[in-house]
Design a protein around this motif. Structure first.
Motif, PDB file in Angstrom:
ATOM      1  N   ASP A 126      66.162  21.051 -30.208  1.00  0.00           N
ATOM      2  CA  ASP A 126      64.857  20.567 -29.951  1.00  0.00           C
ATOM      3  C   ASP A 126      63.906  21.279 -29.061  1.00  0.00           C
ATOM      4  O   ASP A 126      63.229  20.853 -28.192  1.00  0.00           O
ATOM      5  N   ASN A 127      63.921  22.660 -29.562  1.00  0.00           N
ATOM      6  CA  ASN A 127      63.027  23.834 -28.942  1.00  0.00           C
ATOM      7  C   ASN A 127      63.022  23.771 -27.301  1.00  0.00           C
ATOM      8  O   ASN A 127      62.469  24.480 -26.512  1.00  0.00           O
ATOM      9  N   MET A 128      64.483  23.277 -26.982  1.00  0.00           N
ATOM     10  CA  MET A 128      64.795  23.373 -25.442  1.00  0.00           C
ATOM     11  C   MET A 128      66.223  24.128 -25.307  1.00  0.00           C
ATOM     12  O   MET A 128      66.951  23.940 -25.938  1.00  0.00           O
ATOM     13  N   ARG A 129      66.326  24.602 -24.139  1.00  0.00           N
ATOM     14  CA  ARG A 129      67.662  25.356 -23.705  1.00  0.00           C
ATOM     15  C   ARG A 129      68.564  24.033 -23.600  1.00  0.00           C
ATOM     16  O   ARG A 129      68.501  23.487 -22.727  1.00  0.00           O
ATOM     17  N   HIS A 130      69.653  23.918 -24.484  1.00  0.00           N
ATOM     18  CA  HIS A 130      70.543  22.855 -24.411  1.00  0.00           C
ATOM     19  C   HIS A 130      71.972  23.421 -24.737  1.00  0.00           C
ATOM     20  O   HIS A 130      71.951  23.824 -25.874  1.00  0.00           O
ATOM     21  N   GLY A 131      72.752  23.117 -23.887  1.00  0.00           N
ATOM     22  CA  GLY A 131      74.081  23.670 -24.035  1.00  0.00           C
ATOM     23  C   GLY A 131      74.598  24.851 -23.498  1.00  0.00           C
ATOM     24  O   GLY A 131      73.975  25.029 -22.152  1.00  0.00           O
ATOM     25  N   HIS A 132      75.360  25.877 -23.814  1.00  0.00           N
ATOM     26  CA  HIS A 132      75.670  27.013 -23.070  1.00  0.00           C
ATOM     27  C   HIS A 132      74.617  28.047 -23.230  1.00  0.00           C
ATOM     28  O   HIS A 132      74.301  28.522 -24.253  1.00  0.00           O
ATOM     29  N   GLY A 133      74.428  28.742 -21.904  1.00  0.00           N
ATOM     30  CA  GLY A 133      73.412  29.808 -22.261  1.00  0.00           C
ATOM     31  C   GLY A 133      73.648  30.779 -21.075  1.00  0.00           C
ATOM     32  O   GLY A 133      74.117  30.529 -20.006  1.00  0.00           O
TER      33      GLY A 133
ATOM     34  N   MET B 200      63.775  24.991 -32.547  1.00  0.00           N
ATOM     35  CA  MET B 200      64.856  25.902 -32.231  1.00  0.00           C
ATOM     36  C   MET B 200      65.979  25.026 -31.990  1.00  0.00           C
ATOM     37  O   MET B 200      65.977  24.154 -31.114  1.00  0.00           O
ATOM     38  N   HIS B 201      67.213  25.346 -32.648  1.00  0.00           N
ATOM     39  CA  HIS B 201      68.219  24.596 -32.784  1.00  0.00           C
ATOM     40  C   HIS B 201      69.634  25.431 -32.905  1.00  0.00           C
ATOM     41  O   HIS B 201      69.645  25.812 -34.110  1.00  0.00           O
ATOM     42  N   GLY B 202      70.464  25.407 -32.137  1.00  0.00           N
ATOM     43  CA  GLY B 202      71.916  26.286 -32.399  1.00  0.00           C
ATOM     44  C   GLY B 202      71.646  27.580 -31.664  1.00  0.00           C
ATOM     45  O   GLY B 202      70.734  27.626 -30.554  1.00  0.00           O
ATOM     46  N   HIS B 203      72.187  28.455 -31.713  1.00  0.00           N
ATOM     47  CA  HIS B 203      72.301  29.684 -30.765  1.00  0.00           C
ATOM     48  C   HIS B 203      71.066  30.644 -31.166  1.00  0.00           C
ATOM     49  O   HIS B 203      70.748  31.024 -32.388  1.00  0.00           O
ATOM     50  N   GLY B 204      70.618  31.065 -30.151  1.00  0.00           N
ATOM     51  CA  GLY B 204      69.457  32.093 -30.309  1.00  0.00           C
ATOM     52  C   GLY B 204      69.313  33.031 -29.202  1.00  0.00           C
ATOM     53  O   GLY B 204      70.014  32.675 -28.042  1.00  0.00           O
TER      54      GLY B 204
ATOM     55  N   GLY C 188      67.333  26.963 -40.303  1.00  0.00           N
ATOM     56  CA  GLY C 188      68.152  28.234 -40.704  1.00  0.00           C
ATOM     57  C   GLY C 188      67.912  29.548 -39.496  1.00  0.00           C
ATOM     58  O   GLY C 188      67.631  29.087 -38.335  1.00  0.00           O
ATOM     59  N   TYR C 189      68.045  30.563 -40.123  1.00  0.00           N
ATOM     60  CA  TYR C 189      67.872  31.782 -39.042  1.00  0.00           C
ATOM     61  C   TYR C 189      66.341  32.038 -39.146  1.00  0.00           C
ATOM     62  O   TYR C 189      66.128  32.467 -40.231  1.00  0.00           O
ATOM     63  N   GLY C 190      66.055  32.412 -38.013  1.00  0.00           N
ATOM     64  CA  GLY C 190      64.484  32.822 -37.788  1.00  0.00           C
ATOM     65  C   GLY C 190      63.976  33.825 -36.791  1.00  0.00           C
ATOM     66  O   GLY C 190      64.750  33.598 -35.692  1.00  0.00           O
ATOM     67  N   GLU C 191      63.016  34.287 -36.657  1.00  0.00           N
ATOM     68  CA  GLU C 191      62.512  35.021 -35.679  1.00  0.00           C
ATOM     69  C   GLU C 191      60.925  34.495 -35.416  1.00  0.00           C
ATOM     70  O   GLU C 191      60.332  34.420 -36.358  1.00  0.00           O
TER      71      GLU C 191
ATOM     72  N   VAL D  52      65.301  36.882 -20.053  1.00  0.00           N
ATOM     73  CA  VAL D  52      65.889  36.740 -21.532  1.00  0.00           C
ATOM     74  C   VAL D  52      66.971  35.778 -21.342  1.00  0.00           C
ATOM     75  O   VAL D  52      67.890  35.778 -20.473  1.00  0.00           O
ATOM     76  N   TYR D  53      66.786  34.489 -22.238  1.00  0.00           N
ATOM     77  CA  TYR D  53      67.739  33.504 -22.444  1.00  0.00           C
ATOM     78  C   TYR D  53      68.604  33.901 -23.770  1.00  0.00           C
ATOM     79  O   TYR D  53      67.913  34.068 -24.859  1.00  0.00           O
ATOM     80  N   GLU D  54      69.898  33.947 -23.473  1.00  0.00           N
ATOM     81  CA  GLU D  54      70.653  33.763 -24.895  1.00  0.00           C
ATOM     82  C   GLU D  54      71.747  32.801 -25.013  1.00  0.00           C
ATOM     83  O   GLU D  54      72.441  32.614 -23.727  1.00  0.00           O
ATOM     84  N   GLY D  55      71.693  32.055 -25.505  1.00  0.00           N
ATOM     85  CA  GLY D  55      72.667  30.596 -25.861  1.00  0.00           C
ATOM     86  C   GLY D  55      72.023  29.833 -26.866  1.00  0.00           C
ATOM     87  O   GLY D  55      71.509  29.990 -27.681  1.00  0.00           O
TER      88      GLY D  55
END
Length: 1665
Positions: free
Chosen positions: A1144-1151, A1124-1128, A1098-1101, A1137-1140
């Motif tokens: 699976d805990n990796m930056r994947h997709g648009h960011g 980590m999965h989805g937008h963050g 879900g959503y978390g910090e 700072v990465y926003e996207g």
């Protein structure tokens, strides 16, 4: 009684309450009788003067009786019968007061009325010696503006003065004499004045004697009274100084506050005791310098030590005989002659040459500073209280001084009286004590025999020393409530020879031992009870004449200002009474202290001197609860048999002979029981005055009055019992030096807690006693009973106390405490047995203590019983009955519950005695209770080995599984139990689920299974709720069969590697974290957010500390299955700072990745596609340091594939990249249009074949090598194609964009994310209903997530979200109405909030577009790519819209419009082709998209058209200089289209040859609006509107119909365009041309646009001749 509205079953008759009886003295004349003329009136209150009395009856009427010499109609000697005070009729009087010869009354609204003798203005009436009738006294506060009338709540009258207590708890005084306590020299005082000396203190009660005054004041709590006990409150100088001389130490606390106020000469007669030395009153001389007139020589001023100090002997001689009372004087004794009279004062003169030096010497040598404190001004006094009481100890070394040694020195030196004697054994300073204490023969006392006084001094001193030796705790232990007193020394100055060397080594060793930390046995302020119940933390202040010792300060000096009687400060005084020349104080412990004149034994004891408060000799066991004082007698109301109060009399006996009353010479030695009064009924109040006594009583109606008295009496008995336990058991125990080492840290702490809770209970019961006394004095309305209104306070205090005692029992505290107890009582446990109410002498000390500390719990049953008795006095249907019944039931239930808890604690203690020792230490917690255990093998582990040991122990907080030497603890809050049914398992199996384990237990029998299942479920439920298993909430409470499967709990993991030692706090479901929660690891990592089946979902910090950088990594976004999965948003400790998107805990997709800041060394920004934590696919990289922007393909974090680079210097490159370099074929253009097309080998390095073209069209063709801008080697041919113009143009034309990334390949990840949010694996492949469901879920979760965000709280946004909850229903063929519905849904709803997938897509596209084409990206050569990108967006978004609305036809389809024209002309304007409406992606989506992308796009247009725009603008400026008619003529406009008249501001004016800016002004204004619109459609509408305005104006001129020909129209339109002065008209034209809807190109608007375009080009080539 119970009040008018809720009386008991039988209606009262007037004679059943408020019965008044009067008598005089004791003996024959002491038979109570009714006042003649009173009849059946119900008396509520009375007051007695010397020879008169005042009564207040029900209804507020006031009656007087006795002698009224102030009345003209009464003779002075005549005894008047009961007389109604007519002047007070109807004023609702609530209380009355009587002085010696005057009276007063207070009304309901706080007004004061006075009447009687007024010779000293005691009635506050100026100029009258007598006030015959009640007269209003105005008391107004001059400090307020305007002056505010003061509301009075109590009145007290003396002989020549009156005091009033206001609702603000301030004292006001008027009359005459020092007993007023006012800072004034003018007497009498006719106008009431505020007593400034008591300002800021809460005065609870006032009382007046003949010439003295008393005030009961709430004691300030320690933090209010003193922030720093070592400094003066006012001048902030140190109170104590030490000087180390060669052979002695000088300790001085003779601090003299410079703010002390000196009284004027007019008051000397009250303060200066010496006939020969007249000093200022603020420096009155101590009595050690009172000598006969002939002894006028002073000793040598240099030898102060050799001056005899008799003050301290007197002080000790005045101490009470009983050591345990601990009374201590507040100030030195008064300067008395042997007769005890104060010396008369001579006029101010002195035979000494240096009077000031004498005074200074006397002040420093003696106790003068303490005496000063009584004479200083109200708000400038610096009192230094001296503690000594049954509730207090000397200060601990830690609190009063920097070191143990200093404390010892201070304690011996700061108080020369009691303290030197008390620490005599400690300091071995016998010679020092003798040195400061002359032989007893020199002592001057107030008694008739000086010799006996000396003996008394000797005995007292020895008794003090004995007490100090027998109670070592008084030297070593400190409590908070007296620490602050003990640290305040009396002002002294001493020189102690050789003090350092003579300190007892034994005492120093003793001081160094570990001792139990101090605990306050007086509750701290701020408790809930303090808000509703009266405080017991009181002080008694006195002032006025002290000739008879009635002030209680240990002397017979007068006091002009209120001074605190320190010896009563810790006695919990709750009521005061003042006789003519003596005073009484009643304490919460039902004891009476008395002082003052004792000629007739009115003090209740025969001891002397009587200048200090002493206990009245009330028979042992008699508890006094009301007192009254007359002229020479005192009355005490005490508990009697069967709860019926008894009256004790003390003082002068009045003999009655032949009907004449005369004063007799007999008096009582101690209070005597007035047996006749017991026949009066249940007495509730006593009053005394003159020689009279008066009692108010009630008859016992249906047992109601008796029950009330029983409740109050049992409460007083209970309080005395608790006080005895506290003072005789707890304090000696806590004071032991070695107690901490004997008990150990845990038990010591628990003992402190128990003692603290015991003291809190004792204090509460004391407060309740006072409340009940006040209740019995008042109307006795049961609704106002404290137990009824605030029962929770009582029950909670009992619960807290029981819990602390239970914890002490569990750890074996009483067994450990037995030995110290036996030592303290010297093996004589008689006191302990007596207090424990056990007669068996063989009971061991531990059991005695156990019994003793559980006695308070029994009192709850007494409450229940008495309250039930009270309930039976009311109708069953009444509210009072139900309330009393309810509180009674709650008390009974709590009593039973606490009894059960007691048994649990004892059961647990016995269990620990048998439990294996090694595990006991780790498992034994004070608050842990045993519920059941399986030592009988009633519960075993399934499939356990034959020889294995599995012992299950259920506590109230955990289930313990013990095996051999190991054990596992399973907290109950994270334990689930259920019956287990399985073919392979026993039918008696239980399945236990914990946070990290799951196991099956087998019970020995079905009964055992049921027992354990029920026990575990109940224990879990109680552990979760935190509420005790008590039915105190009343009937109807339901117990749950089993605890909830979903719950909130905290747990620390110990097995699972990923979560080892992490603590989770939040929601659980069946053994797994599920819902909202927080996870904390020991290394500082924390996760806060949603969980699902034990994993972050879900959503978390998430926060990860970086030790190297001393900062945190911080992630905020979506999770799935623990990753980590989805937008963050991920903020790295490095500053990136990465926003996207993540997967699976990796930056994947648009960011978007921001590296560094603008001020840092290498700031950069990347926005684009990621895969497996690397840049992969299309992305834009902005290298801010180098001023370059790359827009192209990436592979494994490097530029690879086609791409475009632009720089801040205007360079443009497009071509191939490999391994992060420009490699292969590419095109490079510089700012001046020089271009190179050919091979590259590295960034900006040419290497290979190519063509270099110059600005003028010349070009090189050949082989190039070198870095662009740094010198290039060329091997090739130079061409200059200037012969054929067309060839040159052809050569310069480069087709840009063919090597750039295709628009449809850009931002694929952004669109893929949107498709996946709709539930589609690939574009267009999915289920439409499921897509709408996903949209709903997305909106709901986003709303929850952002509910507190200020961006989403606006009203308009809330409306948007509400409208999104309705899905547009579009079924069947698309009509114009349906098309409008879709358009509105997109524009006003879906694309208006980022919470909607389409809105989020749009927001992301806007961000990437701006990121690409703003800044360095604002390069004119990127215009075509920017336009193509927008067209690609439109196509791909249109595909999404068509997926959501499948009935929407593809682009270019027609919608019939005939059936939808409901709004007349509006439809025609929007859709000029009346027959149909063409659906295109441009028409539908450009209104949504283009306004947001307009700024960067239009900037590119402006840059691209800069040169031709400059030419155009120059022409516009030149041509606009001409007047209207000249310009019209120049442009070739036919004259018939020249306006002759124009309307300016509603006025018609002719157009002159010089007129400017007036022709076609409406059309010009209209055309200017083209710059304020965004979409081509809107701009075309503006153009169309402009044409219509021109046509309208021409029609007005010609007054006939006509048709435009292009030849006619074009010049007019050209004029309008010129006058409109549109700055970037070329950019507007090109934007419309590039993005306009193809369907309108050949229509009316298309022709109009072509006209505008022609005008633009015409203006550029216009020549002005």
């Amino acid at each position: 009684m119970a009040g008018q509205d809720s009386s008991p079953k039988e209606e009262e008759s007037p004679q059943e309450r408020g019965i008044l009886q009067v008598w005089m003295g004791y003996g024959i004349s002491g038979i109570p009788e009714q006042l003649p003329g009173l009849g059946g009136k119900v008396v509520l209150q009375a007051a007695l003067g010397t020879e008169h009395g005042v009564l207040l009856t029900e209804g507020g009427d006031v009656y007087s009786f006795g002698r009224f010499p102030w009345r003209p109609d009464c003779e002075a000697s005549q005894w008047a019968v009961l007389t109604l005070e007519q002047a007070l009729a109807g004023l609702q009087v609530v209380s009355v007061a009587a002085g010696s010869h005057h009276s007063g009354a207070v009304t309901e609204d706080g007004a004061v009325y006075m009447w009687g003798e007024n010779s000293s203005c005691q009635c506050a009436v100026q100029g009258q010696s007598q006030v015959p009738t009640p007269t209003l006294v105005t008391i107004s506060d001059p400090e307020t503006s305007p002056p505010e009338l003061t509301r009075t709540v109590q009145l007290a009258c003396g002989e020549q003065h009156t005091l009033a207590l206001s609702s603000r708890r301030e004292v006001w005084a008027w009359g005459s004499g020092c007993q007023l306590g006012l800072v004034t020299t003018t007497f009498p005082v006719a106008k009431p004045q505020k007593l400034e000396h008591l300002a800021g203190r809460v005065v609870m009660q006032i009382a007046c004697g003949a010439h003295h005054s008393l005030a009961l004041v709430q004691r300030p709590w320690p933090h209010e009274k003193r922030q720093n006990s070592e400094k003066c409150h006012h001048c902030h100088q140190l109170l104590l100084t030490m000087m180390d001389k060669e052979d002695h130490v000088i300790i001085s606390d003779s601090h003299y506050c410079p703010l002390g106020m000196v009284l004027s000469d007019s008051e000397h007669k009250h303060s200066s005791p010496n006939p020969n030395l007249q000093g200022s009153p603020s420096e009155s001389l101590p009595h050690n310098h009172v000598m006969e007139a002939r002894s006028t020589e002073l000793p040598h001023l240099g030898q102060p030590e050799h001056f005899p100090n008799t003050a301290d002997n007197t002080e000790l001689a005045q101490r009470p005989g009983k050591a345990e009372e601990g009374d201590s004087p507040d100030s030195p004794s008064s300067p008395l002659e042997p007769s005890g009279a104060v010396n008369k004062v001579r006029p101010r003169s002195s035979q000494y040459p240096d009077e000031e030096a004498v005074k200074e010497y006397l002040r420093k040598l003696s106790d003068i500073s303490q005496l000063d404190s009584s004479l200083k001004s109200a708000h400038l006094v610096c009192p230094q209280p001296l503690p000594a009481s049954e509730d207090t100890y000397p200060a601990s070394p830690s609190s009063a001084a920097p070191s143990t040694f200093n404390t010892l020195v201070v304690s011996c030196a700061s108080v020369v009286g009691e303290r030197v004697a008390a620490t005599y054994e400690a300091l071995s300073l016998r010679k020092v004590v003798n040195y400061y204490y002359p032989s007893p023969s020199t002592v001057v006392t107030c008694t008739s025999s000086p010799a006996s006084g000396g003996m008394h001094h000797k005995e007292t001193r020895e008794e003090l020393m004995r007490m100090e030796e027998s109670m070592p705790d008084k030297k070593s232990f400190s409590l908070q409530d007296i620490r602050e007193q003990g640290s305040e020394g009396m002002c002294r100055r001493l020189s102690l020879p050789g003090l350092l060397s003579q300190v007892s080594p034994r005492l120093l060793r003793k001081a160094r031992r570990a001792r139990i930390s101090s605990v306050s046995l007086t509750p701290t302020p701020g408790g809930e009870a303090d808000a509703y119940l009266p405080s017991l933390q009181t002080e008694l202040w006195s002032w006025g004449r002290g000739k008879e010792g009635q002030l209680g300060h240990g002397d017979v000096l007068p006091r002009l200002q209120p001074l605190c009687i320190k010896s009563l400060s810790s006695k919990e005084v709750v009521q005061v009474a003042a006789g003519a020349y003596h005073s009484l104080a009643l304490t919460a412990r039902s004891q009476v202290y008395s002082w003052g004149r004792n000629t007739y034994g009115q003090l209740g004891h025969a001891e002397s001197p009587t200048v200090m408060p002493r206990l009245a000799k009330i028979p042992e066991g008699v508890r006094v609860w009301d007192v009254a004082a007359g002229q020479e007698h005192s009355l005490f109301l005490a508990d009697g048999e069967f709860f019926q109060p008894n009256v004790y009399y003390s003082g002068q006996q009045v003999l009655q002979e032949a009907g004449n009353t005369d004063r007799g010479h007999t008096y009582t030695q101690q209070p005597v029981l007035h047996s006749v009064c017991s026949k009066l009924g249940y007495i509730n109040s006593l009053f005394a005055g003159g020689r009279m006594c008066l009692a108010l009583a009630d008859r016992n109606i249906m047992g109601y009055i008796a029950s009330l008295h029983e409740l109050a009496s049992s409460e007083r008995r209970f309080h005395c019992k608790l006080s005895d336990v506290k003072n005789q058991i707890l304090k000696p125990l806590l004071g032991l030096d070695n107690l901490a080492s004997t008990l150990g840290p845990t038990s010591s702490q628990l003992l402190q807690d128990t003692a603290s809770k015991f003291s809190k209970l004792c204090y509460l019961i004391g407060q309740h006693c006072v409340t009940l006394n006040m209740f019995l004095h008042s109307s006795k309305d049961v609704k106002t009973l404290a137990m009824m209104e605030h029962s929770n306070i009582f029950l909670d205090t009992f619960k807290e106390y029981s819990s602390s005692v239970g914890n002490f029992v569990v750890v074996g505290g009483f067994q450990a405490l037995a030995k110290p107890t036996v030592e303290i009582f010297n093996r004589n446990l008689h006191t302990l047995q007596q207090l424990s109410e056990l007669t068996d002498e063989s009971v061991p000390a531990a059991d005695l203590l156990h019994t003793l500390f559980y006695i308070p719990i029994r009192h709850l049953h007494d409450y229940a019983r008495v309250l039930l008795k009270l309930a039976t006095c009311f109708e069953v249907v009444s509210k009072e009955y139900h309330k009393l019944q309810e509180v009674s039931c709650r008390c009974e239930a709590l009593g039973l519950y606490l009894k059960k808890k007691q048994k649990e604690a004892e059961y647990t203690y016995n269990f620990w005695k048998t439990f294996p020792g090694k595990m006991t230490d780790s498992l034994r917690k004070p608050e842990r209770r045993l519920i059941c255990e399986s030592s009988n093998r009633g519960l075993t582990l399934q499939h356990a080995g034959r020889f294995s040991i599995n012992w299950f122990i259920l506590f109230n907080d955990a289930l313990v599984h013990a095996q051999f030497s190991t054990h596992h603890i399973f907290p109950l809050v994270t334990l689930w139990v259920e019956p287990h049914f399985d073919e392979n398992s026993s039918p008696n199996a239980l399945k236990i689920t914990t946070a990290e384990d799951q196991f099956i237990l087998t019970a020995a029998s079905p009964q055992e299974k049921t027992k354990w299942l029920r026990a575990i479920n109940q224990a879990v439920d109680q552990a979760l709720s935190g509420a005790p298993d008590i039915l105190a909430s009343g009937p109807g409470s339901v117990t749950r069969a089993e605890p909830p499967i979903s719950r909130t709990a905290t747990y620390t993991f110990y097995k699972e590697p990923r979560l080892k030692e992490a603590t989770y706090e939040g929601r659980w479901l069946a053994g797994k974290p599920h819902g909202k929660g927080m996870l904390r690891w020991p290394d500082g990592r924390t996760y806060s957010g949603d969980f699902k089946n034990g994993l972050e979902d879900g959503y978390g910090e998430y926060i990860i500390p970086s030790k190297a950088l001393k900062k945190n990594d911080h992630y905020q976004g979506h999770w799935k299955e623990g990753k980590m999965h989805g937008h963050g948003i991920y903020k790295y400790a490095t500053g990136e700072v990465y926003e996207g998107c993540f997967q699976d805990n990796m930056r994947h997709g648009h960011g978007l990745l921001r590296s560094g800041k603008l001020t840092s060394s290498c700031p950069s920004m990347f926005i684009g596609q990621w895969a497996q934590d690397k840049k992969m696919g299309y992305g834009v990289f902005d290298d801010i340091t180098r001023g370059e922007k790359y827009m192209g393909m990436w592979l494994d974090d490097v530029r690879h594939g086609n791409g475009v680079v632009v720089t801040q210097f205007g360079l443009y490159y497009e071509g191939a990249f490999s391994n992060n370099k420009m490699v292969g074929y590419g095109i490079l253009l510089s700012e001046d249009d020089t271009s190179f097309e050919g091979e590259f080998s590295d960034d900006w390095i040419l290497n290979g074949k190519g063509i270099l073209t110059m600005l003028n069209g010349d070009y090189f063709e050949g082989t190039f090598s070198g870095e662009w801008g740094a010198g290039i080697k060329v091997a090739g041919t130079y061409f200059k194609p200037n012969l054929y113009e067309c060839d040159r143009e052809k050569a310069r034309m480069l087709k840009l964009g063919k090597l750039a990334v295709h628009p449809d390949e850009k931002w694929k990840a952004v669109f893929d994310e949107c498709w996946s949010q709709l539930g589609c694996e690939s574009p267009g492949q999915g289920d439409v209903p499921r897509a709408w469901d996903n949209i709903a879920v997305c909106l709901t979760t986003s709303r929850r997530q952002h509910k507190d965000s200020p961006d989403f709280r606006s009203r308009s946004h809330a409306q948007t979200l509400e409208s999104l909850e309705i899905i547009p229903q579009i079924d069947g063929p698309i009509t114009l109405d349906k098309y409008e519905t879709i358009r509105k849904y997109l524009i006003k709803q879906a694309c208006d909030t980022p919470l909607h997938p389409l809105g989020n897509l749009l927001e992301t596209l806007v961000a990437v577009y701006r990121m690409t084409y703003v800044g360095v990206g604002a390069n004119r050569r990127l215009l075509q790519q920017a336009v193509n990108e927008i067209k690609s967006y439109l196509t791909r978004i249109f595909q999404l819209v068509r997926f959501l609305f499948p009935d929407l036809p593809d682009g270019g389809s027609l919608i019939p419009v005939a059936h939808s024209r409901k709004e007349g002309g509006s439809a025609e304007r929007d859709f000029p082709d009346h027959g149909s409406k063409v659906i295109t992606s441009c028409g539908l989506l450009l209104p949504v998209l283009l306004p947001r992308l307009y700024p960067p796009l239009f900037t590119l247009y402006a840059l691209d058209n800069e040169r031709e725009e400059d030419i155009y603008w120059e022409c516009v400026l030149r041509l606009n200089k001409q007047p209207d008619l000249s310009l019209l003529g120049f442009l070739g406009v036919q004259q018939k289209f020249w306006p002759v008249f124009v309307s300016i501001q509603g006025e018609k004016k002719k157009v002159q040859s010089f007129t400017k800016e007036v022709c076609y002004d409406s059309a010009i204004e209209n055309l200017q609006q083209i710059s304020t619109t965004f979409t081509p459609a809107d701009k075309l509408n503006v153009i169309q509107q402009t044409f219509e305005e021109i046509t309208q104006e021409v029609l007005t001129m010609l007054q006939e119909d006509f048709l435009w020909s292009m030849d006619d129209l074009f010049p007019v339109f050209l004029y309008v365009v010129l006058r409109a002065r549109i700055r970037n008209l070329g950019s507007e034209v090109h934007l419309i041309e590039d993005l306009m809807d193809p369907s309108v190109q050949h229509g009316e608007q298309g022709i109009m646009f072509t006209t505008l375009k022609a005008c633009y080009y015409q203006i550029q080539h216009e020549k002005l001749t």
